[in-house]
Design a protein around this motif. Sequence first.
Motif, PDB file in Angstrom:
ATOM      1  N   ALA A  19     -37.220 -27.559 -32.615  1.00 55.40           N
ATOM      2  CA  ALA A  19     -36.523 -28.766 -32.156  1.00 55.40           C
ATOM      3  C   ALA A  19     -36.285 -28.702 -30.652  1.00 55.40           C
ATOM      4  CB  ALA A  19     -35.209 -28.941 -32.904  1.00 55.40           C
ATOM      5  N   SER A  23     -37.959 -31.268 -27.967  1.00 53.96           N
ATOM      6  CA  SER A  23     -37.062 -32.079 -27.150  1.00 53.96           C
ATOM      7  C   SER A  23     -37.258 -31.850 -25.654  1.00 53.96           C
ATOM      8  CB  SER A  23     -35.606 -31.808 -27.525  1.00 53.96           C
ATOM      9  OG  SER A  23     -35.204 -30.526 -27.107  1.00 53.96           O
ATOM     10  N   PHE A  30     -38.176 -35.769 -26.627  1.00 56.97           N
ATOM     11  CA  PHE A  30     -36.722 -35.792 -26.780  1.00 56.97           C
ATOM     12  C   PHE A  30     -36.290 -36.919 -27.707  1.00 56.97           C
ATOM     13  CE2 PHE A  30     -32.508 -37.307 -25.598  1.00 56.97           C
ATOM     14  CZ  PHE A  30     -31.771 -36.153 -25.755  1.00 56.97           C
ATOM     15  N   ASP A  31     -36.892 -38.096 -27.507  1.00 57.68           N
ATOM     16  CA  ASP A  31     -36.571 -39.231 -28.379  1.00 57.68           C
ATOM     17  C   ASP A  31     -36.944 -38.939 -29.828  1.00 57.68           C
ATOM     18  OD1 ASP A  31     -35.558 -40.673 -26.259  1.00 57.68           O
ATOM     19  OD2 ASP A  31     -37.453 -41.737 -25.871  1.00 57.68           O
ATOM     20  N   ALA A  33     -37.185 -35.931 -31.298  1.00 66.33           N
ATOM     21  CA  ALA A  33     -36.296 -34.909 -31.851  1.00 66.33           C
ATOM     22  C   ALA A  33     -34.914 -35.482 -32.133  1.00 66.33           C
ATOM     23  CB  ALA A  33     -36.189 -33.728 -30.892  1.00 66.33           C
ATOM     24  N   SER A  34     -34.391 -36.272 -31.218  1.00 66.64           N
ATOM     25  CA  SER A  34     -33.064 -36.846 -31.443  1.00 66.64           C
ATOM     26  C   SER A  34     -33.102 -37.869 -32.568  1.00 66.64           C
ATOM     27  CB  SER A  34     -32.511 -37.463 -30.165  1.00 66.64           C
ATOM     28  OG  SER A  34     -33.306 -38.542 -29.743  1.00 66.64           O
ATOM     29  N   SER A  35     -34.199 -38.601 -32.692  1.00 64.18           N
ATOM     30  CA  SER A  35     -34.338 -39.552 -33.791  1.00 64.18           C
ATOM     31  C   SER A  35     -34.422 -38.818 -35.131  1.00 64.18           C
ATOM     32  CB  SER A  35     -35.580 -40.414 -33.587  1.00 64.18           C
ATOM     33  OG  SER A  35     -35.786 -41.254 -34.684  1.00 64.18           O
ATOM     34  N   LEU A  37     -33.120 -35.921 -35.849  1.00 69.47           N
ATOM     35  CA  LEU A  37     -31.810 -35.380 -36.183  1.00 69.47           C
ATOM     36  C   LEU A  37     -30.811 -36.481 -36.514  1.00 69.47           C
ATOM     37  CD1 LEU A  37     -31.517 -32.469 -33.624  1.00 69.47           C
ATOM     38  CD2 LEU A  37     -31.704 -32.297 -36.097  1.00 69.47           C
ATOM     39  N   ALA A  38     -31.042 -37.683 -36.009  1.00 68.23           N
ATOM     40  CA  ALA A  38     -30.106 -38.774 -36.260  1.00 68.23           C
ATOM     41  C   ALA A  38     -30.401 -39.508 -37.559  1.00 68.23           C
ATOM     42  CB  ALA A  38     -30.142 -39.756 -35.091  1.00 68.23           C
ATOM     43  N   HIS A  39     -31.662 -39.551 -37.981  1.00 70.39           N
ATOM     44  CA  HIS A  39     -32.027 -40.400 -39.117  1.00 70.39           C
ATOM     45  C   HIS A  39     -32.648 -39.660 -40.299  1.00 70.39           C
ATOM     46  CE1 HIS A  39     -31.053 -43.761 -36.579  1.00 70.39           C
ATOM     47  NE2 HIS A  39     -31.921 -43.358 -35.678  1.00 70.39           N
ATOM     48  N   LYS A  44     -30.861 -33.193 -41.014  1.00 72.32           N
ATOM     49  CA  LYS A  44     -29.404 -33.054 -40.994  1.00 72.32           C
ATOM     50  C   LYS A  44     -28.955 -31.926 -41.916  1.00 72.32           C
ATOM     51  CE  LYS A  44     -28.043 -37.716 -39.754  1.00 72.32           C
ATOM     52  NZ  LYS A  44     -27.204 -38.862 -40.124  1.00 72.32           N
TER      53      LYS A  44
END
Length: 101
Positions: A19, A23, A30-31, A33-35, A37-39, A44
């Motif tokens: 990750a 990122s 980065f987008d 990896a953050s997406s 982890l967010a969705h 999660k």
Amino acid sequence: MHRITGIIMFVGLIFAFWALSVSLSSPAGFDAASSALAHNILAKLIAWGLLSVLAFHFVAGIKHMFMDADIGVTHEGGIQKAQATVIVSVVLIILAGVWVW
């Protein structure tokens, strides 16, 4: 349990380093990896699992430091420290779950 959580953390570093690598590769990485982890529920769960293992390992390590300093090295002290380790770890795991979700 302290050793088992240490092994799980070592293996879990594969996910964490992947990750981090994605990122840091580019703004699009980065987008992504953050997406993820967010969705992504699996991402999660992995993040929460790693944080949970880290929390228990940290608290158990503090308990071992007390034992090395000859604090509470009795049968009753061992039971109390084990109970405190579980209670503090559960609180930290719940807080990690709230933070991840």
